[in-house]
Design a protein around this motif. Sequence first.
Motif, PDB file in Angstrom:
ATOM      1  N   GLY A  48       2.956  17.361  42.247  1.00  0.00           N
ATOM      2  CA  GLY A  48       3.058  18.820  42.995  1.00  0.00           C
ATOM      3  C   GLY A  48       4.028  19.669  42.576  1.00  0.00           C
ATOM      4  N   VAL A  49       5.414  19.087  42.191  1.00  0.00           N
ATOM      5  CA  VAL A  49       6.342  19.831  41.673  1.00  0.00           C
ATOM      6  C   VAL A  49       6.253  20.488  40.527  1.00  0.00           C
ATOM      7  N   LEU A  50       5.564  19.849  39.665  1.00  0.00           N
ATOM      8  CA  LEU A  50       5.185  20.280  38.394  1.00  0.00           C
ATOM      9  C   LEU A  50       4.177  21.558  38.461  1.00  0.00           C
ATOM     10  N   ARG A  51       3.297  21.322  39.481  1.00  0.00           N
ATOM     11  CA  ARG A  51       2.348  22.452  39.675  1.00  0.00           C
ATOM     12  C   ARG A  51       3.271  23.878  40.142  1.00  0.00           C
ATOM     13  N   GLU A  52       4.135  23.463  40.892  1.00  0.00           N
ATOM     14  CA  GLU A  52       4.726  24.657  41.577  1.00  0.00           C
ATOM     15  C   GLU A  52       5.651  25.407  40.462  1.00  0.00           C
ATOM     16  N   LEU A  53       6.331  24.391  39.610  1.00  0.00           N
ATOM     17  CA  LEU A  53       7.077  25.003  38.663  1.00  0.00           C
ATOM     18  C   LEU A  53       6.428  25.888  37.612  1.00  0.00           C
ATOM     19  N   HIS A  54       5.246  25.419  37.229  1.00  0.00           N
ATOM     20  CA  HIS A  54       4.049  25.883  36.196  1.00  0.00           C
ATOM     21  C   HIS A  54       3.842  27.303  37.004  1.00  0.00           C
ATOM     22  N   SER A  55       3.463  27.530  38.390  1.00  0.00           N
ATOM     23  CA  SER A  55       2.957  28.582  38.916  1.00  0.00           C
ATOM     24  C   SER A  55       3.867  29.701  39.092  1.00  0.00           C
ATOM     25  N   LEU A  56       5.047  29.220  39.273  1.00  0.00           N
ATOM     26  CA  LEU A  56       6.453  30.209  39.694  1.00  0.00           C
ATOM     27  C   LEU A  56       6.797  30.861  38.281  1.00  0.00           C
ATOM     28  N   ARG A  57       6.673  29.923  37.201  1.00  0.00           N
ATOM     29  CA  ARG A  57       7.098  30.501  35.861  1.00  0.00           C
ATOM     30  C   ARG A  57       6.105  31.449  35.315  1.00  0.00           C
ATOM     31  N   LEU A  58       4.837  31.150  35.457  1.00  0.00           N
ATOM     32  CA  LEU A  58       3.858  32.053  34.791  1.00  0.00           C
ATOM     33  C   LEU A  58       3.131  33.035  35.677  1.00  0.00           C
ATOM     34  N   GLU A  59       3.397  32.753  37.109  1.00  0.00           N
ATOM     35  CA  GLU A  59       2.967  33.421  38.287  1.00  0.00           C
ATOM     36  C   GLU A  59       1.374  33.319  37.926  1.00  0.00           C
ATOM     37  N   ARG A  60       0.999  32.282  37.682  1.00  0.00           N
ATOM     38  CA  ARG A  60      -0.288  31.814  37.597  1.00  0.00           C
ATOM     39  C   ARG A  60      -0.748  30.472  38.460  1.00  0.00           C
ATOM     40  N   GLU A  61      -1.825  30.740  39.580  1.00  0.00           N
ATOM     41  CA  GLU A  61      -1.881  29.543  40.486  1.00  0.00           C
ATOM     42  C   GLU A  61      -2.361  28.423  39.911  1.00  0.00           C
ATOM     43  N   GLN A  62      -1.727  27.269  40.316  1.00  0.00           N
ATOM     44  CA  GLN A  62      -2.216  25.864  40.127  1.00  0.00           C
ATOM     45  C   GLN A  62      -2.721  25.151  41.166  1.00  0.00           C
ATOM     46  N   PRO A  63      -3.850  25.536  42.003  1.00  0.00           N
ATOM     47  CA  PRO A  63      -4.164  24.716  42.970  1.00  0.00           C
ATOM     48  C   PRO A  63      -4.684  23.241  42.990  1.00  0.00           C
ATOM     49  N   GLU A  64      -4.367  22.527  43.948  1.00  0.00           N
ATOM     50  CA  GLU A  64      -4.902  21.443  44.121  1.00  0.00           C
ATOM     51  C   GLU A  64      -5.165  20.601  45.203  1.00  0.00           C
ATOM     52  N   PRO A  65      -6.237  20.195  45.961  1.00  0.00           N
ATOM     53  CA  PRO A  65      -6.059  19.728  47.312  1.00  0.00           C
ATOM     54  C   PRO A  65      -5.236  18.786  47.683  1.00  0.00           C
ATOM     55  N   SER A  66      -4.410  18.872  48.679  1.00  0.00           N
ATOM     56  CA  SER A  66      -3.391  17.766  49.246  1.00  0.00           C
ATOM     57  C   SER A  66      -4.261  16.543  49.538  1.00  0.00           C
ATOM     58  N   THR A  67      -3.686  15.284  49.453  1.00  0.00           N
ATOM     59  CA  THR A  67      -4.197  14.113  49.860  1.00  0.00           C
ATOM     60  C   THR A  67      -3.569  13.767  51.242  1.00  0.00           C
ATOM     61  N   LEU A  68      -2.600  14.479  51.782  1.00  0.00           N
ATOM     62  CA  LEU A  68      -1.743  14.203  52.766  1.00  0.00           C
ATOM     63  C   LEU A  68      -1.995  15.052  54.008  1.00  0.00           C
ATOM     64  N   PHE A  69      -2.548  16.496  53.807  1.00  0.00           N
ATOM     65  CA  PHE A  69      -2.618  17.314  54.893  1.00  0.00           C
ATOM     66  C   PHE A  69      -4.183  17.804  54.832  1.00  0.00           C
ATOM     67  N   SER A  70      -4.820  18.206  55.758  1.00  0.00           N
ATOM     68  CA  SER A  70      -5.991  18.807  55.595  1.00  0.00           C
ATOM     69  C   SER A  70      -5.969  20.331  55.649  1.00  0.00           C
ATOM     70  N   PRO A  71      -6.764  20.847  55.092  1.00  0.00           N
ATOM     71  CA  PRO A  71      -6.494  22.498  54.895  1.00  0.00           C
ATOM     72  C   PRO A  71      -6.904  23.264  56.653  1.00  0.00           C
ATOM     73  N   THR A  72      -6.266  24.119  57.019  1.00  0.00           N
ATOM     74  CA  THR A  72      -6.765  24.680  58.236  1.00  0.00           C
ATOM     75  C   THR A  72      -7.275  26.108  58.303  1.00  0.00           C
TER      76      THR A  72
END
Length: 791
Positions: A424-448
Amino acid sequence: MTDGTRGGGPPGGAALCHRPDCPAAGHGRINDRGFCSECGHKAQGPAPGAASPGAPASASGTPEASGILESESTATAARARRRAVAGKFTVRPAGDGLMDLPRVELPSLRDLIDNDPQPPPKGQPCAGQGCEETVGAAYAGQPALWAGFCPRPDCRHPFDFTPKLRPGDLLGGQYEVVGCVAYGGLGWVYLAEDTQLDRQPVAIKGLINDDDETAQRAAVEERRYLTLLDHQGILRIINYVPHPDRDSGRLRGYIVMEFVAGMTLAGIRDRIKRSEPPFDDSRLYQYILTYGAHILDALEYLHGEKLVYCDIKPSNVMHHEGRVKVIDLGAVRRLGQRDGPVTYTDWFASPEVRERGAADLTELHDLYGVGRTLLNLSDKAVRADQRPPGLGAESYRRLLDRATAFDPRRRFRSAREMAEQLRGVLRELHSLRLEREQPEPSTLFSPTAALLDSGLGRIPGLERWLAGEARPVLADGRPDPAEVPFGLPVPFPDAKDPGAALLNTPTGSGPRRLIEQLGAFPHESAEIRFRICRAHLELGEPADAEAQLRAVERIIGGGAPYDWRLNWHRALVRLTEGAVAEARQEFDAVYDALPGEYAPKLALGYCAEHLRDHGAAEQFYQAVWQRNRSQGSAAFGLARLRLAAGDRTGAVDVLGGVPKVSRHHDAAQIATVRALAGRLGHPDRLPTETDFAEALTRLPRLYLDDGRASGHARERLTAEVLEVALDWVLRYGAADDAREAGALFGERDEQSAVRARLEKALRALAQQADSPEALEVLVDRANAVRPMTRV
């Protein structure tokens, strides 16, 4: 054993190395003879148990503790050898993928051959039972020793670091030795070729000392475990062969392994420190996290086999080509094995194992080692352009803080759990660096489906025109704290909880009825209590919700202080009470526990926004938004921050990025039109002509009234836009020269044109009135803006 590797824990009260060039940064332990376990240098200042400077040498030719000085020439030669070998590798840039690594290549395996092998300059820990003396180290300007005896009078255990194989030796009638490559923790490593399989390269590893019973036992254990392991991230054992000693004729055992021609992470660490490409920019942290992900995958496999690695550190992980492999598994132990010393390296070993040894050895010791390994790499990144952008550095820090927590109960519970947060942190760094989204559903929280917005993305109701305010400003849209708990993601029930199955069953019951139904559940269930807590919050009953959390603490018992779900629900209660600062503290604890998740960052963004800490709110919202553009709540949070700063364009850019696949797309489009055409913060802060033109272009394209071309929602939004348009024309337009000053509708009498359209819109609103009083107010508003008739 090298690099400070020990069997068992350190003695209590051991001093620490404070040399500025020590890679352990103040954590290397000084042994009884005054050497640092990490950098191998003499401690600066007196070491524990040091004798006087004039102490005589021992019978083996080794002086007493205080007289030992590492030979600078030997150390320099060793460093030069490491640099020479590292310089033969080619490191090519990585691809563009999330987990792509640079490619480490070696033109020829023979380049690794050491034609002049030397004993380890730092020496090795003595193999004598219970002895932690360093033997063979360079001292007093003299080179390191190949062989000798432990200088401790009550030990005198022999040591011999001489390589036992020479080029041309044939082991098992199959493996021909090419040459010595390096010494490892438990023995020398040789490059050989399989003469029966197209001369494929293999690695051969023998014992440091034929008489070393500890090393022999470790080698047997290494052979037993490794022959059973089959994972792409773990060095593979091929064979085990005996070979007669050249001098004594005694048979020695050798392990035959796949040969991995790469650089250890210790070598990568040196390149990071020198800021060598491709480790010289902000992508560096992605590489480090990718190393961690691969290591954790290997550890998850080992732990599944009921094994503990014990000695994770940079020198035990190899980067070869674009892959990563854990090597040198000589320290592997069975989970629950309590006999014998644990082999580890001080700075990378967990506090409980350093203190109590095998008695407290669990998988959490390995996770601690992973955290320290990643920290050891990132600590060498001293240039600003090597640092990750935005919130990435903070999320990375919290990931390592949890992995290396002193209290093992605060660490990740498994390699899989840590890997999930790491990615999750890796995707965050990648998306912030490139301003390109890296979505993946969470296994701990349901979307609302809820949106953290209180008006910006909604069509205004008739009460806006009935309230009597002549020139209302654009609603900020920030929801009240009590509304926020129902717009945040909801934690999935723990599958191990007895009430999980019931909670996963859909229900249409309202909160009051749900409390009655769940209250009849016959077993103690923390998850049932959490759900009842949220139901009480829906009813506006925070005191009853708090009582449910006290019941959860009782159910969980000693684990309650380490359960992030309690922090999460306490934060929801605090929000309902309006105590946003206290809620922020609880959400921050969830962020500590789950640094790779969206949910706590979204919640912290709202809390910071509410508390006017707009800089922090920006970072949290950006971290969520850049990673997943479907997170409409983060987009609306950023848009509110932009509008508060008077930046319409910035708000529109963010809202325009909410994709069509997002359930919040239509709300974002409505908010865009309102942001373009609204009064910002003050009745006199009007849009520009360009803003109005854009709003009027977008308005007909909005999906309103179930897709119909006209309807109540479109009429209300049109009336709102035209009211501000009339203000704009009255200020900037003129009856006869409107086209020169700027025209909204391209008509000569711009004011009359806007008045006519607004009158029509307000009369349409009057048709929506549900009372005579409302009808009268709306008709009066329409009459008030009617254009004057020319005679």
